[in-house]
Design a protein around this motif. Structure first.
Motif, short mmCIF file in Angstrom:
data_model
loop_
_atom_site.label_atom_id
_atom_site.label_comp_id
_atom_site.label_asym_id
_atom_site.label_seq_id
_atom_site.Cartn_x
_atom_site.Cartn_y
_atom_site.Cartn_z
N LEU A 121 -30.00 -25.96 3.56
CA LEU A 121 -29.84 -24.43 2.88
C LEU A 121 -29.82 -23.33 4.98
CD1 LEU A 121 -30.55 -25.10 0.25
CD2 LEU A 121 -31.19 -23.42 -0.10
N ALA A 122 -30.43 -23.91 5.51
CA ALA A 122 -30.69 -23.36 7.11
C ALA A 122 -29.47 -22.98 8.28
CB ALA A 122 -32.20 -23.66 7.77
N LEU A 123 -28.83 -24.26 7.47
CA LEU A 123 -28.06 -24.59 8.67
C LEU A 123 -26.63 -24.58 7.51
CD1 LEU A 123 -28.37 -28.43 9.20
CD2 LEU A 123 -28.33 -26.69 10.73
N LEU A 124 -26.77 -23.96 7.17
CA LEU A 124 -25.66 -23.07 5.86
C LEU A 124 -25.69 -22.12 5.70
CD1 LEU A 124 -25.23 -25.85 2.59
CD2 LEU A 124 -23.58 -25.58 4.67
N GLY A 125 -26.57 -21.31 5.88
CA GLY A 125 -27.15 -20.00 6.08
C GLY A 125 -26.22 -19.01 7.11
N ALA A 126 -27.00 -20.13 8.02
CA ALA A 126 -26.39 -20.10 9.91
C ALA A 126 -24.95 -19.91 10.15
CB ALA A 126 -27.21 -21.01 10.20
N ALA A 127 -24.89 -21.16 9.60
CA ALA A 127 -23.02 -21.39 9.61
C ALA A 127 -22.01 -20.05 8.62
CB ALA A 127 -22.72 -23.01 8.81
N THR A 128 -22.69 -19.66 7.33
CA THR A 128 -21.63 -19.21 6.72
C THR A 128 -21.78 -17.48 6.24
OG1 THR A 128 -22.91 -19.22 4.05
CG2 THR A 128 -21.02 -21.35 5.38
N GLY A 129 -23.77 -17.19 6.77
CA GLY A 129 -23.52 -15.98 6.69
C GLY A 129 -23.72 -15.65 4.98
N PHE A 130 -24.14 -14.51 5.36
CA PHE A 130 -24.35 -14.35 3.36
C PHE A 130 -22.85 -13.79 2.59
CE2 PHE A 130 -28.35 -12.28 5.44
CZ PHE A 130 -28.97 -13.23 4.35
N THR A 131 -21.68 -14.58 2.82
CA THR A 131 -20.86 -15.00 2.44
C THR A 131 -20.72 -15.69 0.83
OG1 THR A 131 -19.63 -17.11 3.08
CG2 THR A 131 -19.89 -14.91 4.76
N PRO A 132 -20.09 -14.71 -0.30
CA PRO A 132 -19.73 -15.04 -1.28
C PRO A 132 -20.30 -16.35 -1.52
CG PRO A 132 -18.13 -13.58 -1.19
CD PRO A 132 -18.24 -13.93 0.35
N VAL A 133 -19.02 -17.68 -1.08
CA VAL A 133 -19.42 -18.61 -1.26
C VAL A 133 -20.30 -19.31 -0.59
CG1 VAL A 133 -18.10 -20.04 1.23
CG2 VAL A 133 -17.60 -20.72 -1.00
N ALA A 134 -21.25 -18.47 0.12
CA ALA A 134 -23.05 -19.33 -0.45
C ALA A 134 -23.79 -19.43 -1.39
CB ALA A 134 -23.52 -18.14 0.85
N ALA A 135 -23.04 -18.88 -2.71
CA ALA A 135 -24.65 -19.60 -3.47
C ALA A 135 -24.23 -20.52 -4.06
CB ALA A 135 -24.14 -17.86 -4.98
N ALA A 136 -22.26 -20.97 -3.89
CA ALA A 136 -21.72 -22.36 -4.28
C ALA A 136 -22.55 -23.43 -3.33
CB ALA A 136 -20.39 -22.92 -4.15
N LEU A 137 -22.55 -23.02 -2.35
CA LEU A 137 -23.04 -24.15 -0.89
C LEU A 137 -24.70 -24.23 -1.12
CD1 LEU A 137 -21.28 -22.48 1.63
CD2 LEU A 137 -20.34 -24.87 0.43
N GLY A 138 -25.53 -23.26 -1.28
CA GLY A 138 -26.86 -23.69 -2.13
C GLY A 138 -26.71 -23.70 -2.95
N TRP A 139 -26.39 -24.19 -4.54
CA TRP A 139 -26.05 -25.33 -5.30
C TRP A 139 -26.50 -26.50 -5.20
CZ3 TRP A 139 -29.22 -24.70 -9.86
CH2 TRP A 139 -28.54 -25.34 -10.61
N ALA A 140 -25.08 -26.52 -4.64
CA ALA A 140 -24.45 -28.18 -4.70
C ALA A 140 -25.32 -28.58 -3.54
CB ALA A 140 -23.62 -28.16 -3.66
N ALA A 141 -26.27 -28.03 -2.31
CA ALA A 141 -27.31 -28.86 -1.80
C ALA A 141 -28.64 -29.14 -2.26
CB ALA A 141 -27.20 -27.51 -0.32
N LEU A 142 -29.05 -27.92 -3.28
CA LEU A 142 -30.19 -28.08 -3.24
C LEU A 142 -30.14 -28.69 -4.54
CD1 LEU A 142 -31.52 -24.79 -4.59
CD2 LEU A 142 -31.95 -26.33 -3.23
N LEU A 143 -28.86 -29.22 -5.03
CA LEU A 143 -28.77 -30.85 -6.57
C LEU A 143 -28.53 -31.96 -5.52
CD1 LEU A 143 -28.81 -30.75 -8.94
CD2 LEU A 143 -28.93 -28.58 -8.43
N GLY A 144 -28.29 -31.53 -4.26
CA GLY A 144 -27.67 -32.90 -3.49
C GLY A 144 -29.00 -33.48 -3.40
N VAL A 145 -29.86 -32.51 -2.62
CA VAL A 145 -31.10 -33.13 -1.98
C VAL A 145 -31.64 -34.11 -3.47
CG1 VAL A 145 -33.10 -32.50 -1.35
CG2 VAL A 145 -31.83 -31.60 -0.23
N ALA A 146 -31.95 -33.88 -4.65
CA ALA A 146 -32.30 -34.01 -5.28
C ALA A 146 -31.16 -35.75 -5.42
CB ALA A 146 -32.43 -33.38 -6.84
#
Length: 206
Positions: free
Chosen positions: A47-72
């Motif tokens: 999530l930190a890497l994605l934040g650094a790459a994308t910033g607070f763009t609209p797609v960030a929430a989708a990326l974050g959701w997928a990343a969290l479920l992806g970890v599990a």
């Protein structure tokens, strides 16, 4: 790195760490859950890497959701060699919803057609490989989520994520063989490499 992207990276790390207990609960329904600090770190880093790459763009929430479920999913697959529907289906549903919102907020509704086509294409590809190759149906159910996300950045990102997933799995499998920690017929959990390949492709594209 701009201040905005640094703030997004810190926010991602905090969100990932805070989600640790919920992820641990999700993992524990399918296998023995790892220690909480390990799970928190595993969620905070992408999530930190994605934040650094994308910033607070609209797609960030989708990326974050997928990343969290992806970890599990990665922890479950590594332990049990399966990707349960209880995690892959919410991953896709949440990603689809958040991508739709991102497309509206970003003024790019047309991108959803490409996301849908990529989701269908990767789902069909992995579904076919599950019938003829040592891949599971869980991989085929995870593939549409990754295809839709990668397609936000174009077909090049979709192909890159696909290639990197197989490359990372191949390198890991080769390392296991060379160190005699596995034999040629031993199963290899492919989900974590699909996820890592997709993460790398997003970081490169973003």
């Amino acid at each position: 790195m701009s201040l905005t992207h640094l703030s997004a990276a810190l926010t991602g790390a905090v969100v990932g760490a805070a989600a640790g207990p919920a992820l641990r609960s999700a993992v524990s329904r399918h296998t023995a859950a790892p220690r909480l600090p390990l799970l928190q770190a595993a969620a905070a880093v992408p999530l930190a890497l994605l934040g650094a790459a994308t910033g607070f763009t609209p797609v960030a929430a989708a990326l974050g959701w997928a990343a969290l479920l992806g970890v599990a999913l990665a922890f479950v697959d590594a332990a049990e060699h399966r990707l349960p529907d209880a995690l892959t289906l919410p991953a896709f549903a949440g990603t689809a919803l958040l991508l739709g919102a991102a497309a509206v907020l970003d003024g790019r509704p047309g991108v959803l057609i490409r996301c849908l086509l990529a989701a269908l294409a990767l789902g069909a590809l992995y579904g076919a490989m599950a019938l003829i190759a040592p891949l599971g149906l869980g991989d085929a159910k995870l593939a549409p989520t990754l295809g839709a996300l990668l397609a936000w950045y174009g077909w090049g990102a979709v192909l890159a994520g696909l290639f990197l997933g197989f490359l990372l799995a191949g390198l890991y499998g080769t390392a296991l063989l060379l160190t005699r920690r596995a034999r040629g017929g031993d199963p290899l959990p492919f989900g974590p490499f699909m996820l890592l390949g997709a993460l790398a492709a997003v970081l490169l594209a973003a």
